[in-house]
Motif scaffolding. Structure first.
Motif, PDB file in Angstrom:
ATOM      1  N   ASP A  89       0.736  10.682   2.685  1.00 41.54           N
ATOM      2  CA  ASP A  89       1.696  11.539   3.386  1.00 41.54           C
ATOM      3  C   ASP A  89       2.600  12.311   2.432  1.00 41.54           C
ATOM      4  O   ASP A  89       3.501  13.013   2.874  1.00 41.54           O
ATOM      5  N   GLY A  90       2.395  12.153   1.134  1.00 40.22           N
ATOM      6  CA  GLY A  90       3.145  12.936   0.156  1.00 40.22           C
ATOM      7  C   GLY A  90       4.269  12.225  -0.561  1.00 40.22           C
ATOM      8  O   GLY A  90       4.965  12.830  -1.371  1.00 40.22           O
ATOM      9  N   VAL A  91       4.482  10.946  -0.282  1.00 42.63           N
ATOM     10  CA  VAL A  91       5.509  10.192  -1.006  1.00 42.63           C
ATOM     11  C   VAL A  91       5.003   9.960  -2.429  1.00 42.63           C
ATOM     12  O   VAL A  91       3.859   9.556  -2.636  1.00 42.63           O
ATOM     13  N   SER A  92       5.836  10.240  -3.399  1.00 43.21           N
ATOM     14  CA  SER A  92       5.455  10.021  -4.789  1.00 43.21           C
ATOM     15  C   SER A  92       5.284   8.527  -5.057  1.00 43.21           C
ATOM     16  O   SER A  92       6.165   7.725  -4.710  1.00 43.21           O
ATOM     17  N   PRO A  93       4.177   8.128  -5.679  1.00 46.89           N
ATOM     18  CA  PRO A  93       4.015   6.704  -6.005  1.00 46.89           C
ATOM     19  C   PRO A  93       5.106   6.189  -6.936  1.00 46.89           C
ATOM     20  O   PRO A  93       5.397   4.999  -6.951  1.00 46.89           O
ATOM     21  N   ASN A  94       5.752   7.090  -7.675  1.00 43.10           N
ATOM     22  CA  ASN A  94       6.875   6.690  -8.531  1.00 43.10           C
ATOM     23  C   ASN A  94       8.076   6.229  -7.723  1.00 43.10           C
ATOM     24  O   ASN A  94       8.994   5.613  -8.270  1.00 43.10           O
ATOM     25  N   ASP A  95       8.099   6.556  -6.436  1.00 40.36           N
ATOM     26  CA  ASP A  95       9.214   6.193  -5.575  1.00 40.36           C
ATOM     27  C   ASP A  95       8.924   4.965  -4.726  1.00 40.36           C
ATOM     28  O   ASP A  95       9.647   4.673  -3.766  1.00 40.36           O
ATOM     29  N   ILE A  96       7.859   4.246  -5.054  1.00 39.65           N
ATOM     30  CA  ILE A  96       7.468   3.059  -4.303  1.00 39.65           C
ATOM     31  C   ILE A  96       7.495   1.842  -5.223  1.00 39.65           C
ATOM     32  O   ILE A  96       6.903   1.861  -6.304  1.00 39.65           O
ATOM     33  N   ILE A  97       8.189   0.809  -4.775  1.00 39.88           N
ATOM     34  CA  ILE A  97       8.269  -0.449  -5.523  1.00 39.88           C
ATOM     35  C   ILE A  97       7.859  -1.576  -4.572  1.00 39.88           C
ATOM     36  O   ILE A  97       8.328  -1.637  -3.437  1.00 39.88           O
ATOM     37  N   ILE A  98       7.002  -2.443  -5.046  1.00 37.53           N
ATOM     38  CA  ILE A  98       6.564  -3.593  -4.255  1.00 37.53           C
ATOM     39  C   ILE A  98       7.023  -4.833  -5.000  1.00 37.53           C
ATOM     40  O   ILE A  98       6.684  -5.018  -6.170  1.00 37.53           O
ATOM     41  N   GLY A  99       7.805  -5.656  -4.343  1.00 37.61           N
ATOM     42  CA  GLY A  99       8.342  -6.813  -5.031  1.00 37.61           C
ATOM     43  C   GLY A  99       8.427  -8.029  -4.151  1.00 37.61           C
ATOM     44  O   GLY A  99       8.367  -7.954  -2.928  1.00 37.61           O
ATOM     45  N   GLY A 100       8.567  -9.137  -4.804  1.00 34.93           N
ATOM     46  CA  GLY A 100       8.714 -10.360  -4.053  1.00 34.93           C
ATOM     47  C   GLY A 100       8.961 -11.545  -4.956  1.00 34.93           C
ATOM     48  O   GLY A 100       8.853 -11.467  -6.178  1.00 34.93           O
ATOM     49  N   TYR A 101       9.274 -12.623  -4.287  1.00 36.31           N
ATOM     50  CA  TYR A 101       9.568 -13.886  -4.941  1.00 36.31           C
ATOM     51  C   TYR A 101       8.462 -14.877  -4.605  1.00 36.31           C
ATOM     52  O   TYR A 101       8.106 -15.038  -3.433  1.00 36.31           O
ATOM     53  N   SER A 102       7.875 -15.518  -5.601  1.00 31.35           N
ATOM     54  CA  SER A 102       6.905 -16.583  -5.411  1.00 31.35           C
ATOM     55  C   SER A 102       5.709 -16.074  -4.611  1.00 31.35           C
ATOM     56  O   SER A 102       4.946 -15.238  -5.088  1.00 31.35           O
ATOM     57  N   TYR A 103       5.547 -16.544  -3.391  1.00 27.28           N
ATOM     58  CA  TYR A 103       4.454 -16.067  -2.530  1.00 27.28           C
ATOM     59  C   TYR A 103       4.472 -14.541  -2.432  1.00 27.28           C
ATOM     60  O   TYR A 103       3.440 -13.890  -2.492  1.00 27.28           O
ATOM     61  N   GLY A 104       5.659 -13.966  -2.285  1.00 27.75           N
ATOM     62  CA  GLY A 104       5.785 -12.513  -2.167  1.00 27.75           C
ATOM     63  C   GLY A 104       5.305 -11.785  -3.409  1.00 27.75           C
ATOM     64  O   GLY A 104       4.720 -10.700  -3.326  1.00 27.75           O
TER      65      GLY A 104
END
Length: 181
Positions: A89-104
């Motif tokens: 949809d045009g969102v820059s991948p530089n503006d996406i962060i995927i994070g989590g703790y342990s299982y996440g």
């Protein structure tokens, strides 16, 4: 839980020094496996909500879903589909962060291979399994992106991601805590 808050403080500090502002970032945040344990989930769930609210106050658009059972591969596919749709949809991948703790964090690593974009960021807190009882198959060579990892040297379940990701197409920044986990 104190270690989680310390780790998240470090995480938020690192994320805020990225080239663009937090208000331009989408942060997918996944909780740890402690929310699957009915004996402690109700007590800990409000703490995760507080973490999400604090990240939102910093300006992140936080996508957070509480899961009631462990299905890391299924959860990773769900996250990967959402991220890939955002990028389409045009969102820059530089503006996406995927994070989590342990299982996440495990879910984030698994999702990375399905997203397959070296510009997406990953924030892993206690994320690379060391304990053989953690039954998940992570293809570290398939991980792509910018990885920020925090681990505690006293943690018997999770350790450093840097060496495991050395053969991957990733840029790894890692913080080693010695808090006596």
């Amino acid at each position: 839980m104190k270690n989680i808050i310390v780790s998240l403080s470090i995480l938020v500090s690192m994320l805020l020094v990225l080239p663009s502002y937090a208000s331009d970032k989408t942060l997918y945040y996944m909780h740890g496996s402690d929310l699957f344990n009915p004996k402690i989930a109700d007590k800990r769930a409000p703490r995760y909500k507080k973490i999400v609210k604090n990240l939102e106050k910093r300006g992140f658009d936080v996508i957070y879903q509480r899961k009631n059972s462990a299905d890391p591969e299924g959860h990773a596919l769900e996250i990967a589909n959402q991220v890939n749709a955002q990028i389409a949809d045009g969102v820059s991948p530089n503006d996406i962060i995927i994070g989590g703790y342990s299982y996440g964090a495990i879910v984030a690593l698994l999702a990375s291979a399905q997203i397959d974009n070296p510009q997406v960021g990953y924030a892993l807190i206690s994320g690379c399994p060391e304990n053989p009882n953690i039954n998940v198959d992570i293809d570290y060579q398939a991980v792509k992106g910018k990885v920020f990892s925090v681990f505690d040297v006293e943690d018997s379940k999770f350790g450093s991601c840097k060496e495991k990701l050395s053969q991957s197409d990733v840029d790894v920044t890692e913080v080693k805590l010695e808090s006596g986990y």
